[in-house]
Design an enzyme around this catalytic site. Structure first.
Site, PDB file in Angstrom:
ATOM      1  N   ASP A 407       0.866  -1.173   0.000  1.00 17.96           N
ATOM      2  CA  ASP A 407       0.000   0.000   0.000  1.00 17.96           C
ATOM      3  C   ASP A 407       0.910   1.233   0.000  1.00 17.96           C
ATOM      4  O   ASP A 407       2.112   1.128   0.277  1.00 17.96           O
ATOM      5  CB  ASP A 407      -0.885  -0.044   1.256  1.00 17.96           C
ATOM      6  CG  ASP A 407      -1.784   1.173   1.379  1.00 17.96           C
ATOM      7  OD1 ASP A 407      -2.327   1.591   0.343  1.00 17.96           O
ATOM      8  OD2 ASP A 407      -1.936   1.693   2.490  1.00 17.96           O
ATOM      9  N   LYS A 408       0.354   2.391  -0.315  1.00 19.67           N
ATOM     10  CA  LYS A 408       1.170   3.614  -0.318  1.00 19.67           C
ATOM     11  C   LYS A 408       0.989   4.421   0.965  1.00 19.67           C
ATOM     12  O   LYS A 408       1.905   4.568   1.764  1.00 19.67           O
ATOM     13  CB  LYS A 408       0.832   4.486  -1.536  1.00 19.67           C
ATOM     14  CG  LYS A 408       1.683   5.749  -1.640  1.00 19.67           C
ATOM     15  CD  LYS A 408       1.279   6.611  -2.800  1.00 19.67           C
ATOM     16  CE  LYS A 408       0.005   7.365  -2.532  1.00 19.67           C
ATOM     17  NZ  LYS A 408       0.112   8.373  -1.449  1.00 19.67           N
ATOM     18  N   THR A 409      -0.231   4.905   1.188  1.00 22.67           N
ATOM     19  CA  THR A 409      -0.476   5.801   2.320  1.00 22.67           C
ATOM     20  C   THR A 409      -0.327   5.058   3.644  1.00 22.67           C
ATOM     21  O   THR A 409      -1.003   4.057   3.877  1.00 22.67           O
ATOM     22  CB  THR A 409      -1.880   6.411   2.223  1.00 22.67           C
ATOM     23  OG1 THR A 409      -2.016   7.030   0.952  1.00 22.67           O
ATOM     24  CG2 THR A 409      -2.109   7.419   3.322  1.00 22.67           C
ATOM     25  N   GLU A 531      -8.642  14.818   7.361  1.00 23.11           N
ATOM     26  CA  GLU A 531      -9.641  15.687   7.972  1.00 23.11           C
ATOM     27  C   GLU A 531      -9.028  16.560   9.061  1.00 23.11           C
ATOM     28  O   GLU A 531      -9.285  17.758   9.144  1.00 23.11           O
ATOM     29  CB  GLU A 531     -10.781  14.855   8.561  1.00 23.11           C
ATOM     30  CG  GLU A 531     -11.751  14.313   7.530  1.00 23.11           C
ATOM     31  CD  GLU A 531     -13.028  13.799   8.171  1.00 23.11           C
ATOM     32  OE1 GLU A 531     -12.987  13.424   9.360  1.00 23.11           O
ATOM     33  OE2 GLU A 531     -14.069  13.781   7.495  1.00 23.11           O
ATOM     34  N   LYS A 595     -17.321  16.978   0.201  1.00 23.58           N
ATOM     35  CA  LYS A 595     -15.858  16.863   0.143  1.00 23.58           C
ATOM     36  C   LYS A 595     -15.523  15.472  -0.381  1.00 23.58           C
ATOM     37  O   LYS A 595     -16.102  14.480   0.067  1.00 23.58           O
ATOM     38  CB  LYS A 595     -15.276  17.050   1.550  1.00 23.58           C
ATOM     39  CG  LYS A 595     -13.775  16.798   1.657  1.00 23.58           C
ATOM     40  CD  LYS A 595     -13.280  17.036   3.071  1.00 23.58           C
ATOM     41  CE  LYS A 595     -13.808  16.006   4.044  1.00 23.58           C
ATOM     42  NZ  LYS A 595     -13.350  16.224   5.412  1.00 23.58           N
ATOM     43  N   ARG A 626      -1.804  14.929  -1.685  1.00 20.78           N
ATOM     44  CA  ARG A 626      -3.124  14.291  -1.681  1.00 20.78           C
ATOM     45  C   ARG A 626      -4.185  15.373  -1.836  1.00 20.78           C
ATOM     46  O   ARG A 626      -4.178  16.362  -1.097  1.00 20.78           O
ATOM     47  CB  ARG A 626      -3.345  13.525  -0.377  1.00 20.78           C
ATOM     48  CG  ARG A 626      -2.467  12.301  -0.245  1.00 20.78           C
ATOM     49  CD  ARG A 626      -2.472  11.782   1.173  1.00 20.78           C
ATOM     50  NE  ARG A 626      -3.799  11.375   1.603  1.00 20.78           N
ATOM     51  CZ  ARG A 626      -4.301  10.152   1.447  1.00 20.78           C
ATOM     52  NH1 ARG A 626      -3.584   9.219   0.838  1.00 20.78           N
ATOM     53  NH2 ARG A 626      -5.501   9.848   1.906  1.00 20.78           N
ATOM     54  N   ASP A 708      -5.075   6.105  -4.377  1.00 23.69           N
ATOM     55  CA  ASP A 708      -4.843   7.494  -4.781  1.00 23.69           C
ATOM     56  C   ASP A 708      -4.969   7.670  -6.295  1.00 23.69           C
ATOM     57  O   ASP A 708      -4.895   6.708  -7.053  1.00 23.69           O
ATOM     58  CB  ASP A 708      -3.452   7.948  -4.349  1.00 23.69           C
ATOM     59  CG  ASP A 708      -3.440   8.393  -2.898  1.00 23.69           C
ATOM     60  OD1 ASP A 708      -4.530   8.595  -2.352  1.00 23.69           O
ATOM     61  OD2 ASP A 708      -2.359   8.523  -2.318  1.00 23.69           O
ATOM     62  N   LYS A 800      -7.273  -5.310  -5.029  1.00 23.49           N
ATOM     63  CA  LYS A 800      -5.919  -5.590  -4.545  1.00 23.49           C
ATOM     64  C   LYS A 800      -5.734  -7.100  -4.336  1.00 23.49           C
ATOM     65  O   LYS A 800      -4.736  -7.690  -4.743  1.00 23.49           O
ATOM     66  CB  LYS A 800      -5.662  -4.856  -3.225  1.00 23.49           C
ATOM     67  CG  LYS A 800      -5.625  -3.338  -3.337  1.00 23.49           C
ATOM     68  CD  LYS A 800      -5.306  -2.712  -1.978  1.00 23.49           C
ATOM     69  CE  LYS A 800      -5.233  -1.197  -2.050  1.00 23.49           C
ATOM     70  NZ  LYS A 800      -4.867  -0.575  -0.771  1.00 23.49           N
ATOM     71  N   ASP A 825      -6.530  -2.776   3.524  1.00 25.08           N
ATOM     72  CA  ASP A 825      -5.445  -3.664   3.074  1.00 25.08           C
ATOM     73  C   ASP A 825      -5.600  -5.098   3.584  1.00 25.08           C
ATOM     74  O   ASP A 825      -4.809  -5.974   3.229  1.00 25.08           O
ATOM     75  CB  ASP A 825      -4.084  -3.112   3.537  1.00 25.08           C
ATOM     76  CG  ASP A 825      -3.830  -1.708   3.036  1.00 25.08           C
ATOM     77  OD1 ASP A 825      -4.116  -1.459   1.858  1.00 25.08           O
ATOM     78  OD2 ASP A 825      -3.370  -0.862   3.824  1.00 25.08           O
TER      79      ASP A 825
END
Length: 1177
Positions: A407-409, A531, A595, A626, A708, A800, A825
């Site tokens: 995963d990235k984040t 947030e 949002k 981001r 993302d 994934k 994940d």
């Protein structure tokens, strides 16, 4: 009664409806015939066994193992027919293995029982008969009203009825469920929120209808029907009304709730993770080897049986004068006799299957897993987190990984968001030193960008803004501009689910774009770091969210407190990729603030600077930021009434609620006016680039799977080294149809073939991936396998997992590893061969569902290159050594039958048969498998290419397996025929002329075997500690001491003692000592020669790493000992012997080390048995 029994056994499960009806306080209707639904009690059971079922259940589970079941059959055969060996020889090792495993499993279950009793016996307060009574947690029933005080844990899944607050809200933390430490707000329905005392609650007449229990922590659908003054009021219930068992009450004095799910039906219990069923490549190889040895065993038994009957075809051998048959034996069935003889030979040779292999492997994995937790290099001081092992069965699989999916984040990045830039109505701003600064010339200016960054920090009121030249706008435009900025930051301050721990707003400044806001005074808690970063940024610029008060959201704007009534929250979900709030402004206007990701917001917008904002969003993404877009919509009274009605209908529906809500949300979130976009930075974790580069050098392909947008993902990939600047980046994006996707894949495949010299990287998005996986799996996988790095963006969690599954089942069957930190994940972590969870800021769900958990991505390199390498080498040697020593053990037994007319006479005493695997040869290999380090850990970590040497399960290849097997057979032949030729022809080797018998011959073979197999283990050992010395030489010493006691005393409890005085007599012969030494040296010499030849002419990369050059005239072996160029012939032979071990003697050293050379300061050479350090060299 019979029906109940059938239900308990699972044959006749009780019928369950889709919903359950719960009468609060168990006040069932008095009219008509009502049969209440049956619910389970509140007992939590995490244990596996009870006192009554432990023995049968544990035995059943253990005998499901092929090896255990095989030895049970052998034991039963020994009991039923006349076999050459005592049933004890099979029964005792089997009993030992079964007992050790049962004790281990029983102890673990006993600990679970203690934990269960502690939880089930905890005191709780329940409202019954108009009063508050104390009872135990296990006694809570569905429908009971439970009181929970501040900082207490909820004992069941409760629907909130009331709290000490007038609005019926409370705050909870669910850290023990999903790891999220932020405060979450739960609210009661208005009709019950006012019932704050036991007396008031006693008057409540209400019914809860909800879905049956399910494991999803974030999903709950129900409705409450309250009867007041003969009138029924229906209120929807959702996740915000449900207090989960295991969560803790915070910042609230007390609450009352009604139990809706109890015991094993609570969401916490339904989420209990069963033990991973993943199997390692080593375990699969082990099973293959077992089958091969089973074939060898059956073959030996068949050959022996056939040869016995061939030999007995001659009458003189069939019935010799000294062994006449009885009448019964002459008349018995020849077929039954053949089967009986076959089974007898099977029993005689059965020890070729190593029964203790399983228990040794289990011990090695269980004890070895502690080293990961103890490794200080895997400890993260800032978070006080050490590595965790959730599944020790896969330790060796860490050394076999070929693909890493990350995963990235939060995994590659810190998941610590910092506001950097924003776009408001087509103008781009960035934060510099706490001030919001516009970038580039204003509409009235033609000057360049950098010299005219416009500071908004000094604008303290509307009049100043209107007259300020720094905006270079007219007064009218200035007023319009402040409205735009004001609305944008109000959207940021109102559209969220942030909570505040304490509110102190006295020092908040009045400036519109900068305030003296101090984070220490107002602490925000959010489930998403994005947030929190946005709300804090808005506060720094003067639009300060100061908290909730019931349905009122308070915002301080320009020093003035404004109250917005929160009408509805449209929660975030992965399909919409946005969240919304509907609020009523102080002026009475009904506003929708939205949002979300730009892909979900921009298509729904009909106004605002859409194209400029789109360009700005892409620019933000190219910087690796981001992005989120903000929009709003104003409702008329008529529109809001329609929306309110639709939301109520969807939220009170018990069937298909989620689909109905999705439709209503889509109806609401349209015709939006775009306000702008935000950009926050998520910093890369420490040493991510170095770790990815090391993985690539080790031959591991790294795929990044992220949700993302593609520009952000590519930017982060370039910055972390996943993609190189020189790499040819291929893209599979925005494919609309199967044919278009197939054509694009074909083009990419051709480009890869044409540019085969260049490294390629592939970027694919979620929609294109869905098309590729649906019709063109093979073509897509071919493209991916030819790319050095793959980036999948805009990925859903199940996508994934599907990508990993495709790689797993591809023809090469590579070993995969998935690493991530969030709940999204979990699916890929569970799908991969090895799942690793990052203990990050997105909760602990990934860590709880993983096989291993670490605090930072950088720790992955040591986990694979050092721990994985060591674990694999250790267990590969353990498995093959076990088969080797059992071949050595049983082959002489087989050869002996040729000399005893296949009469099934055993070569070894029954006690030796029993203790060979349990005592005499078990400890050296166990300690080796725990402590062996064939090369320094720093060398392994600094040379990732060494990881390639052990990939593809090379140490357990058929070639290596055959080498160990042939070595075992050759050593066995030397044991047997060496003993036969040395004492078989001349049995009077004792000084008094007394002759050796068959037990002495067998004991000689056994003694040589024990010494040889133990010495062989010593040859394989590179890393010597005092424990290795103790168990290696201690095992040989123990054998001699045991044999002297066993054969030197007449034991009264033994019916026959064939070994009496045999061992003492054997050791009193000088010829026997000569034979023992000669055979041990002969066996090991062959092995040493082979090792020297391989090291000299075919060294592996690991052996080359051990043999490094410090300068042109000095050679160093294993970075430890040095040799000069000139050596005598004797020194050359000594060096050959030493090279086998990978060690050398410091006495050969004629030159000194350089200061930078590494040493094994705690290592010992098997030949010199002396500590090596720099001063010696």
């Amino acid at each position: 009664m019979w029906r109940w029994v059938r239900q308990q056994l699972g044959f006749d499960p009780p019928h369950q409806s889709d919903t359950r009806t719960i009468y609060i306080a168990n006040r069932f209707p008095q009219y008509g015939h009502y049969t209440p639904q049956k619910f389970i009690d509140n007992r939590i059971i995490s244990s596996k066994y009870t006192v009554w079922n432990f023995v049968p259940k544990n035995l059943f589970e253990q005998f499901r193992r092929v090896a255990n079941f095989y030895f049970l059959i052998i034991f039963l055969v020994q009991l039923m027919i006349d076999t050459p060996t005592s049933p004890v020889t099979s029964g005792l090792p089997l009993f030992f293995v079964i007992t050790v495993t049962a004790i281990k499993q029983g102890y673990e279950d006993w600990l679970r029982h203690i934990s269960d009793n502690e939880v089930n016996g905890a005191p709780v307060y329940v409202v019954r008969s108009g009063g508050l009574v104390t009872t135990r947690s296990k006694n809570i029933r569905v429908g009971d009203i439970v009181r929970v005080a501040k900082n207490e844990i909820f004992p069941a899944d409760l629907v909130l009825l009331s709290s000490d607050r007038l609005d019926g809200s409370c705050h909870v933390t669910t850290a023990s469920l999903d790891g999220e430490t932020n405060l979450k707000t739960h609210v009661a329905v208005p009709e019950t929120a006012v019932l704050q005392t036991v007396a008031n609650l006693d008057t409540l007449i209400a019914v809860v209808e909800c879905q049956q229990p399910e494991a999803d922590l974030y999903r709950f659908m129900g409705r409450m029907t309250i009867t007041q003054q003969m009138e029924e009021i229906v209120r929807p219930l959702g996740p915000e009304s449900l207090l989960l068992r295991g969560a803790r009450l915070k910042n609230t004095k007390e609450i009352f709730g009604v139990a809706v799910y109890t015991g094993m039906e609570t969401k916490m219990a339904l989420n209990y993770k069963s033990k991973s069923q993943k199997r390692s490549a080593v375990e699969k190889s082990m099973n293959t080897f077992l089958i091969i040895y089973l074939i060898i065993l059956i073959s030996e038994a068949i050959i022996s049986t056939i040869l016995k009957y061939t030999w007995q075809a001659e009458e003189k051998w069939d019935e010799p004068w000294y062994n006449q048959k009885t009448e019964h034996q002459r008349n018995s069935s020849k077929i039954l006799k053949f089967i009986s003889d076959f089974l007898a030979f099977l029993v005689l040779y059965n020890f070729i299957i190593p029964i203790s292999l399983y228990v040794t492997v289990e011990l090695q994995k269980f004890l070895g897993s502690f080293f990961i937790g103890w490794d200080l290099d895997l400890y993260h001081e800032e978070s006080d987190e050490k590595a965790q092992v959730n599944t020790s069965d896969l330790n060796e699989e860490l050394g076999q990984v070929e693909y890493v999916f990350t995963d990235k984040t939060g995994t590659l990045t810190e998941n610590e968001m910092q506001f950097r830039e924003c776009s408001i109505n087509g103008t781009k701003y960035q934060e510099i030193n706490g001030r919001l600064v516009s970038e580039g010339p204003t509409p009235d200016s033609s000057e360049g960008n950098l010299s005219y960054l416009t500071s908004l920090s000094h604008l303290n009121n509307l009049s100043h803004l209107a007259t300020s030249s720094s905006f270079r706008t007219s007064p009218e435009n200035g007023t319009e501009l402040i409205k735009e900025h004001d609305l944008f930051f109000k959207a940021v301050s109102l559209c969220h689910t942030v909570q505040i721990s304490s509110v102190q707003t006295d020092s908040i400044g009045d400036g519109p774009w900068q305030s003296s806001f101090a984070p220490a005074q107002l602490e925000y808690y959010a489930s998403s770091p994005d947030e929190k970063a946005l709300v804090e940024a808005a506060a720094r610029f003067g639009i300060v969210f100061v908290g909730n008060s019931g349905e009122i959201m308070e915002v301080k704007t320009l020093g003035k407190l404004e109250r917005y009534k929160l009408l509805h929250i449209l929660e975030f979900d992965p399909d919409r990729r946005r969240m919304s709030v509907i609020v009523q402004a102080p002026s009475g206007e009904k506003l929708l603030f939205v949002k979300g990701a730009e892909s979900s917001i921009l298509p729904e917008c009909i106004g605002g600077e859409i194209e400029k904002t789109r360009i700005h969003v892409d620019e933000f993404a190219l910087k690796g930021l981001r992005t989120l877009c903000m929009a709003y919509r104003q409702f008329t009274s008529k529109e809001y009434e329609e929306i309110n009605r639709r939301l109520f209908e969807a939220r009170t529906a018990l069937q298909q609620r989620e689909e109905k809500l999705a439709g209503v949300f889509q109806f609401i979130e349209k015709d939006l006016i775009l306000l702008g976009a935000t950009a926050v930075e998520d910093k890369l974790q420490d040493k991510v680039r170095e770790t990815i580069e090391a993985l690539r050098m080790a031959g591991i392909k790294v795929w990044v799977l992220t949700g993302d947008k593609h520009e952000t993902a590519v930017s982060v990939s370039l910055s972390c080294g996943h993609f190189h600047r020189t790499m040819n980046i291929l893209e599979l994006l925005n494919q609309k149809s199967d044919s278009e996707c197939a054509e694009k894949l074909g083009q990419l495949a051709r480009r890869i073939r044409e540019d085969h010299v260049i490294q390629h990287g592939l970027v694919v998005d979620g929609t294109s991936l869905s098309l590729a996986l649906r019709e063109h799996e093979k073509l897509f996988m071919d493209v991916c396998r030819n790319c050095s790095a793959v980036m999948c963006c805009r990925m859903a969690p199940l996508q994934k997992a599907k990508v990993i599954r495709l790689i797993k089942i591809s023809p090469e069957k590579p070993i995969t590893l998935a690493i991530g930190d969030g709940a999204n994940d979990v699916s890929m972590i569970q799908e991969a061969h090895v799942g690793i969870g990052i203990m990050g800021k997105e909760g602990r769900q990934a860590a709880r569902n993983s096989d291993y958990a670490i605090a930072r991505f950088k720790f992955l390199s040591k986990l694979l290159f050092v721990h994985g390498h060591f674990y694999y080498i250790r267990i590969a040697t353990l498995v093959q050594y076990f088969f080797y020593k059992n071949v050595c053990f049983i082959t002489p037994q087989f050869l002996y039958q040729f000399y005893c007319l296949f009469s099934q006479q055993t070569l070894y005493d029954s006690v030796y048969l029993t203790l060979y695997n349990i005592c005499f040869t078990s400890l050296p290999i166990l300690i080796y498998s725990l402590l062996e380090q064939h090369i320094d850990p720093h060398v392994l970590q600094n040379k990732p290419t060494l990881y390639r040497d052990i990939s593809k399960n090379r140490q357990l290849s058929m070639k290596t397996f055959l080498y160990w097997t042939i070595l075992g057979f050759s050593h066995a032949f030397i044991f047997f025929f060496g003993s036969y030729f040395l004492i078989g022809k001349d049995t009077s080797l004792l000084g008094n002329g007394q002759m050796f018998g068959n037990w002495t011959f067998g004991t000689l073979v056994f003694t040589v075997m024990v010494i040889t197999v133990t010495a062989k283990m010593a040859l394989e050992t590179h890393f010597w500690t005092w424990i290795n010395h103790l168990v290696t030489w201690g095992s040989i010493l123990f054998y001699f001491v045991f044999s002297l006691f066993y054969g030197g005393i007449l034991w009264p409890f033994l019916s026959s003692q064939n070994m009496y005085f045999v061992f003492i007599q054997l050791l009193s012969s000088g010829s026997a000592w000569f034979a023992i030494i000669l055979m041990v040296v002969t066996c090991l010499f062959l092995d040493i020669v082979k090792k020297v030849f391989d090291r000299q002419f075919h060294p592996t990369n690991i052996e080359k790493a051990q043999l490094t050059e410090t300068n042109s005239s000095i050679k160093c072996l294993d970075s430890m000992c040095c040799f000069s160029e000139g050596e005598t012939a004797c020194a050359s032979v000594g060096r050959m012997l030493e090279r086998v071990i990978g060690r050398c003697s410091p006495s050969h050293v004629s030159r000194s080390w350089s200061a930078s050379d590494p040493f094994y300061t705690n290592d010992r050479s098997i030949l010199t048995l002396s500590t090596m350090d720099s001063s010696t060299c």
